[in-house]
Scaffold this motif. Structure first.
Motif, short mmCIF file in Angstrom:
data_model
loop_
_atom_site.label_atom_id
_atom_site.label_comp_id
_atom_site.label_asym_id
_atom_site.label_seq_id
_atom_site.Cartn_x
_atom_site.Cartn_y
_atom_site.Cartn_z
N MET A 122 -12.97 -9.50 20.34
CA MET A 122 -14.07 -9.00 19.53
C MET A 122 -14.23 -9.88 18.30
O MET A 122 -13.31 -10.57 17.89
N THR A 123 -15.43 -9.88 17.72
CA THR A 123 -15.67 -10.57 16.46
C THR A 123 -15.51 -9.56 15.34
O THR A 123 -16.22 -8.56 15.28
N LEU A 124 -14.56 -9.83 14.45
CA LEU A 124 -14.29 -8.88 13.37
C LEU A 124 -15.42 -8.92 12.35
O LEU A 124 -15.86 -9.99 11.92
N SER A 125 -15.88 -7.75 11.98
CA SER A 125 -16.87 -7.61 10.92
C SER A 125 -16.22 -6.84 9.79
O SER A 125 -16.15 -5.61 9.82
N LEU A 126 -15.72 -7.59 8.80
CA LEU A 126 -14.99 -6.99 7.69
C LEU A 126 -15.62 -7.47 6.38
O LEU A 126 -16.34 -8.47 6.36
N PRO A 127 -15.35 -6.77 5.27
CA PRO A 127 -15.89 -7.22 3.99
C PRO A 127 -15.54 -8.67 3.71
O PRO A 127 -14.46 -9.15 4.04
N ARG A 128 -16.46 -9.35 3.07
CA ARG A 128 -16.27 -10.78 2.78
C ARG A 128 -15.15 -11.00 1.78
O ARG A 128 -14.49 -12.05 1.80
N THR A 129 -14.91 -10.03 0.91
CA THR A 129 -13.78 -10.12 -0.01
C THR A 129 -12.92 -8.88 0.15
O THR A 129 -13.38 -7.83 0.60
N ALA A 130 -11.66 -9.02 -0.20
CA ALA A 130 -10.70 -7.92 -0.07
C ALA A 130 -9.64 -8.10 -1.15
O ALA A 130 -9.71 -9.02 -1.97
N LEU A 131 -8.66 -7.21 -1.14
CA LEU A 131 -7.50 -7.33 -2.00
C LEU A 131 -6.25 -7.31 -1.13
O LEU A 131 -6.23 -6.69 -0.06
N SER A 132 -5.21 -7.98 -1.61
CA SER A 132 -3.88 -7.85 -1.02
C SER A 132 -3.01 -7.20 -2.08
O SER A 132 -2.80 -7.77 -3.15
N VAL A 133 -2.53 -5.99 -1.80
CA VAL A 133 -1.98 -5.13 -2.87
C VAL A 133 -0.45 -5.02 -2.77
O VAL A 133 0.09 -4.05 -2.25
N ALA A 134 0.23 -6.01 -3.31
CA ALA A 134 1.69 -5.98 -3.36
C ALA A 134 2.20 -4.89 -4.28
O ALA A 134 3.38 -4.51 -4.21
N GLU A 135 1.35 -4.36 -5.16
CA GLU A 135 1.77 -3.33 -6.12
C GLU A 135 2.31 -2.07 -5.46
O GLU A 135 3.06 -1.31 -6.08
N LEU A 136 1.94 -1.83 -4.21
CA LEU A 136 2.36 -0.58 -3.57
C LEU A 136 3.88 -0.47 -3.47
O LEU A 136 4.43 0.64 -3.46
N ASP A 137 4.56 -1.61 -3.41
CA ASP A 137 6.02 -1.58 -3.36
C ASP A 137 6.63 -0.99 -4.62
O ASP A 137 7.77 -0.51 -4.60
N GLU A 138 5.89 -1.03 -5.73
CA GLU A 138 6.42 -0.56 -7.01
C GLU A 138 6.09 0.91 -7.28
O GLU A 138 6.56 1.46 -8.28
N LEU A 139 5.31 1.53 -6.43
CA LEU A 139 4.77 2.86 -6.72
C LEU A 139 5.36 3.91 -5.79
O LEU A 139 5.64 3.65 -4.62
N ASP A 140 5.50 5.14 -6.33
CA ASP A 140 5.89 6.26 -5.47
C ASP A 140 4.65 6.80 -4.76
O ASP A 140 3.54 6.25 -4.89
N HIS A 141 4.83 7.86 -3.99
CA HIS A 141 3.74 8.41 -3.18
C HIS A 141 2.51 8.71 -4.02
O HIS A 141 1.39 8.25 -3.72
N ASP A 142 2.68 9.46 -5.09
CA ASP A 142 1.54 9.85 -5.91
C ASP A 142 0.93 8.64 -6.61
O ASP A 142 -0.29 8.57 -6.79
N GLY A 143 1.77 7.68 -6.99
CA GLY A 143 1.25 6.48 -7.61
C GLY A 143 0.38 5.66 -6.67
O GLY A 143 -0.66 5.11 -7.08
#
Length: 287
Positions: free
Chosen positions: A1-22
């Motif tokens: 298939m040809t992926l149709s995704l947003p032209r820009t995105a984020l890569s969020v390494a911050e999740l490793d630093e956060l608890d569930h609610d964070g």
């Protein structure tokens, strides 16, 4: 298939630093700010698929990709089943990203045959569950020519990380004009060059201990002196955009000009008020 995704995105390494609610608060902030897609790296402890499920459940529109899930850390049956259920539960909002390092050799084969067999078993699992490979959009984390070509053969695209526009140009030439190519671009917003280098080196330190990352950077023309910790100014400046939002946008444009379908910004540094302001300021990249 040809992926149709947003032209820009984020890569969020911050999740490793956060608890569930964070995590819940942070990803809702990103969505409310106008960002449309996040890739979740699997680096420092968070499990890839449960984290993707948490982000998907916590947001209403955000597209979520595993960028990338470490194939060596779970059997293909588990990855296939988790990915299938996420794709079915959140139609159009989930992408499976997979990668394998040279550590695959400890299991008796190189990364390329390992990933090829892994994809075979994923497809077999999906078929046993009444589905097919196209049910789950997938990309591969790829740097070598072999795995880059495997992405063109067996996936919907590839995602790269810590690369220069020269690598992006090579990847585009290797996979052809149509395949999806996401490039993760590190950035430090709102700091001068010296301060940005200091922030970037703190995060880069881990990657300068990994043989597959060192091999990739050596192929890009960096010398042993460049790669010796904490990394030369030349290395840091080539891999990390810094300065004003407009200066970061210029680095993003260079990746697009080199052939990226999508650029995923990864903001380096602590998750403080200044960084949250930077996320807001960069939202217009989504439009």
């Amino acid at each position: 298939m040809t992926l149709s995704l947003p032209r820009t995105a984020l890569s969020v390494a911050e999740l490793d630093e956060l608890d569930h609610d964070g995590v819940v608060r942070f990803v809702r902030f990103l969505e409310d700010s106008g960002h449309r897609m996040v890739w979740i790296p699997e680096v420092a402890g968070r499990e890839a698929f449960t984290t993707a499920a948490l982000v998907l459940a916590s947001t209403g529109r955000l597209v979520v990709g595993n960028g990338v899930a470490r194939a060596l850390e779970r059997v293909p049956k588990s990855a296939a089943s988790a990915a299938r259920d996420l794709a079915a539960g959140y139609p159009g909002r989930y992408v499976l990203g997979l990668g394998a390092s040279g550590a695959a050799r400890e299991r008796g084969m190189g990364p390329l045959p390992f990933l090829r067999n892994y994809l075979d078993e994923i497809d077999a699992t999906l078929e046993r569950r009444g589905g097919k490979s196209s049910d789950v959009p997938r990309v591969l984390g790829a740097y070598s020519s072999g795995i880059t070509r495997l992405a063109a053969e067996r996936a919907d695209g590839l995602i790269t990380f810590l690369v220069t526009p020269e690598h992006t140009r090579w990847a585009r030439e290797t996979i052809g004009s149509e395949l999806f190519l996401s490039v993760v671009q590190w950035a430090v917003v709102g700091r001068d060059r010296a301060a940005a280098r200091e922030v970037a080196r703190k995060r880069l330190a881990y990657y300068l201990t990994l043989p597959h990352q060192l091999a990739k950077l050596a192929r890009l023309g960096f010398t042993e002196a460049d790669l010796a910790p904490p990394g030369s100014d030349r290395l840091v400046d080539a891999l990390v955009a810094y300065g004003t939002p407009e200066q970061v946008r210029e680095a993003v444009r260079r990746q697009y000009d080199a052939g990226a379908t999508q650029v995923a910004l990864s903001l380096v540094g602590p998750l403080d008020d200044a960084k949250l302001d930077a996320y807001r300021a960069l939202t217009e990249l989504e439009n």
